[in-house]
Design an enzyme around this catalytic site. Structure first.
Site, PDB file in Angstrom:
ATOM      1  N   ASP A 110      -0.421  10.558  -3.339  1.00  0.00           N
ATOM      2  CA  ASP A 110      -0.657   9.470  -2.392  1.00  0.00           C
ATOM      3  C   ASP A 110       0.477   9.329  -1.395  1.00  0.00           C
ATOM      4  OD1 ASP A 110      -3.062   8.872  -3.471  1.00  0.00           O
ATOM      5  OD2 ASP A 110      -2.489   6.962  -4.374  1.00  0.00           O
ATOM      6  N   GLY A 136       0.450   3.689  -2.084  1.00  0.00           N
ATOM      7  CA  GLY A 136      -0.754   3.677  -1.256  1.00  0.00           C
ATOM      8  C   GLY A 136      -0.533   4.114   0.178  1.00  0.00           C
ATOM      9  N   ASP A 180      -7.964  -5.795   5.120  1.00  0.00           N
ATOM     10  CA  ASP A 180      -8.059  -4.410   4.662  1.00  0.00           C
ATOM     11  C   ASP A 180      -8.945  -4.386   3.420  1.00  0.00           C
ATOM     12  OD1 ASP A 180      -7.055  -1.936   3.135  1.00  0.00           O
ATOM     13  OD2 ASP A 180      -5.867  -1.777   4.963  1.00  0.00           O
ATOM     14  N   HIS A 195      -8.365  -2.836   0.774  1.00  0.00           N
ATOM     15  CA  HIS A 195      -7.485  -2.819  -0.389  1.00  0.00           C
ATOM     16  C   HIS A 195      -6.654  -4.102  -0.455  1.00  0.00           C
ATOM     17  CE1 HIS A 195      -8.193   1.505   0.555  1.00  0.00           C
ATOM     18  NE2 HIS A 195      -8.338   1.568  -0.751  1.00  0.00           N
ATOM     19  N   HIS A 196      -6.362  -4.526  -1.649  1.00  0.00           N
ATOM     20  CA  HIS A 196      -5.569  -5.741  -1.853  1.00  0.00           C
ATOM     21  C   HIS A 196      -4.159  -5.571  -1.284  1.00  0.00           C
ATOM     22  CE1 HIS A 196      -3.120  -8.391  -4.780  1.00  0.00           C
ATOM     23  NE2 HIS A 196      -3.652  -9.176  -3.856  1.00  0.00           N
ATOM     24  N   ASP A 209     -10.247   0.110   7.140  1.00  0.00           N
ATOM     25  CA  ASP A 209     -11.020   0.753   6.071  1.00  0.00           C
ATOM     26  C   ASP A 209     -12.075  -0.172   5.481  1.00  0.00           C
ATOM     27  OD1 ASP A 209      -9.095  -0.860   4.967  1.00  0.00           O
ATOM     28  OD2 ASP A 209      -8.176   0.683   3.716  1.00  0.00           O
ATOM     29  N   TYR A 236      -9.451   5.305   7.600  1.00  0.00           N
ATOM     30  CA  TYR A 236      -9.356   6.741   7.337  1.00  0.00           C
ATOM     31  C   TYR A 236     -10.475   7.555   7.979  1.00  0.00           C
ATOM     32  CZ  TYR A 236      -6.150   4.404   4.350  1.00  0.00           C
ATOM     33  OH  TYR A 236      -5.141   3.580   3.926  1.00  0.00           O
TER      34      TYR A 236
END
Length: 462
Positions: free
Chosen positions: A122, A172, A199, A201-202, A288, A327
């Site tokens: 990552d 990340g 986002d 993601h958190h 994203d 992405y």
């Protein structure tokens, strides 16, 4: 009379360059000064061929912004890189030193450090890793300084927003947490900062950094099932000590659509902003969460995502607007360009991206449309009952806030301007040079006056 043939009204190449790209929308109540902070060098770095993070998405975004002539509506800044001292305001010195020293060529000498600092698939080691991090962090710090000084009401940095990095390690795809650095800077003059993260993601790195304080409220809308990266962000993460109830998480399921997302966002954010009464808002706009993202699983369209930004802007508070994840580069650039137009109160003309955009071929898959339809690709598992339960649970948490927390502000540190020692020395030298030139200029004027007086002596002689 027959209908017009639309093909006869299409612009040719010559007229396309002169065609209007936007219409200014005049707002009678709020006309913020907007600044745009971008260092083009940030798009030149490369995580690796198969890595989903593509910094060139920032170049695509900037080219769209320029092609739509949105730069005419903003103050433009070319920010400097963040210094080591600025990075260590949050990150540990040994971690920053590691980022500066390790390269793909010498990484074999740092095997123990690679394990210690969580370097892997990552967060790989790539050429210019430290430079890349200092560029995007420097841009957001520059944007922060413009807000602090009152030069800008809304400052944009699409290269920022890397919200996963921790104090002693990357996470990340994020090496330096520019958001934490910028919030620390804002806290020098602002009593309360509201951080909003949309986002997919958190925003765990930002939440963790301010988990024990009531001066920063973190709000994150994200997918959560206990396994989706980073695996955090459930209801029960509410903060501790003074920060208890000042971390708000909105866990969502796959496939949420435009209407559901916007309705939930507004129903949560309006009472929250009213209760917390922030003096500045940091808005992370990770792309994203759009439908069709390579790593995402929502069904949001560009206008729905931007509606969240528009709603937050409507409160008329100073805003720091930044990027984040995303992405599928062509959609990332579409989104952030459109959100730039929302922030600057303009309406973009035409359905397709301008023909003047370099690398326009990237947008060919959806027929060059600025707003391709991105919805209904994944089944929506967010039932009305579930979303209502989310809303009720968050509003219940807000009941414990008891209004905005009072803040005792200490003396503001003297380095708030962000001027480095080298820049300060250069300014001193410039001031000295200007003073010398001024004295020379004044001497020349006096000499000229003397010469004129000498020439006039004969005027009164018979």
């Amino acid at each position: 009379m027959s209908d017009w043939d639309e093909s006869t009204l299409q612009r040719d190449i010559k007229t396309e360059g002169h065609a209007p790209t936007y219409t200014k929308l005049y707002n009678a109540t709020y006309n913020p000064r907007v600044s745009y902070h971008y260092n083009p060098d940030v798009s030149k770095y490369h995580y690796g061929v198969r890595h989903p993070m593509k910094p060139f998405r920032l170049m695509l975004t900037d080219q769209l912004v320029i092609s739509y002539k949105l730069h005419e509506q903003m103050d433009l800044y070319y920010p400097r890189r963040a210094t080591k001292d600025e990075l260590t305001a949050f990150h540990s010195e040994d971690y920053v030193d590691f980022l500066r020293q390790v390269t793909p060529d010498n990484s074999s000498k740092y095997l123990e450090a690679l394990r210690e600092f969580n370097i892997g698939d990552d967060c790989p080691v790539f050429d210019g890793m430290y430079d890349y991090s200092s560029i995007y962090a420097g841009a957001l710090l520059d944007a922060t300084r413009k807000l602090i000084s009152g030069t800008s009401d809304i400052a944009i940095n699409w290269s920022g927003g890397l919200h996963h990095a921790k104090r002693t390690m990357p996470s990340g795809f994020c090496y330096v947490n520019d958001i934490v650095l910028s919030i620390l800077n804002l806290l020098r003059v602002h009593p309360r900062v509201l951080y909003i993260d949309i986002d997919i993601h958190h925003g765990d790195g930002v939440q963790e950094a301010f988990y024990t304080t009531d001066r920063v409220m973190t709000v994150s809308f994200h997918k959560y099932n206990g396994e989706f990266f980073p695996g955090t962000g459930n209801f029960d993460e509410i903060g501790v000590k003074k920060g208890k109830h000042y971390s708000v998480n909105v866990p969502l399921r796959d496939g949420i659509d435009d209407d559901s997302y916007i309705r939930l966002f507004k129903s949560v954010m309006e009472p929250l902003i009213t209760s917390f009464q922030p003096s500045v808002i940091v808005q992370q706009c990770g792309a994203d969460s759009l439908g069709g993202d390579r790593l995402g699983c929502f069904n949001l369209n560009i206008k729905a995502h931007a509606e969240c930004v528009k709603f937050v802007k409507s409160f008329g508070l100073p805003m720091l607007v930044l990027g984040g994840g995303g992405y599928t580069p062509r959609n990332v650039s579409r989104l952030w360009c459109y959100e730039t137009s929302v922030i600057t109160d303009v309406q973009l003309e035409g359905k397709q991206v301008p023909s003047s955009v370099p690398f326009r071929s990237y947008f060919a898959k959806e027929n060059y449309l600025l707003h391709p339809y991105l919805g209904e690709r994944i089944d929506n598992k967010n039932t009305k009952k579930y979303l209502e339960s989310v809303r009720i649970q968050i509003l219940e948490q807000l009941r414990f806030l008891n209004g905005a927390p009072s803040v005792s502000m200490s003396e503001i540190p003297p380095d708030i301007g962000g001027i480095t020692e080298e820049e300060e020395q250069a300014l001193r030298e410039l001031n000295e040079e200007m003073e010398v030139n001024k004295n020379r200029s004044e001497g020349g004027v006096r000499q000229l006056w003397d010469e004129k007086d000498e020439a006039r002596k004969g005027e009164l002689v018979d």
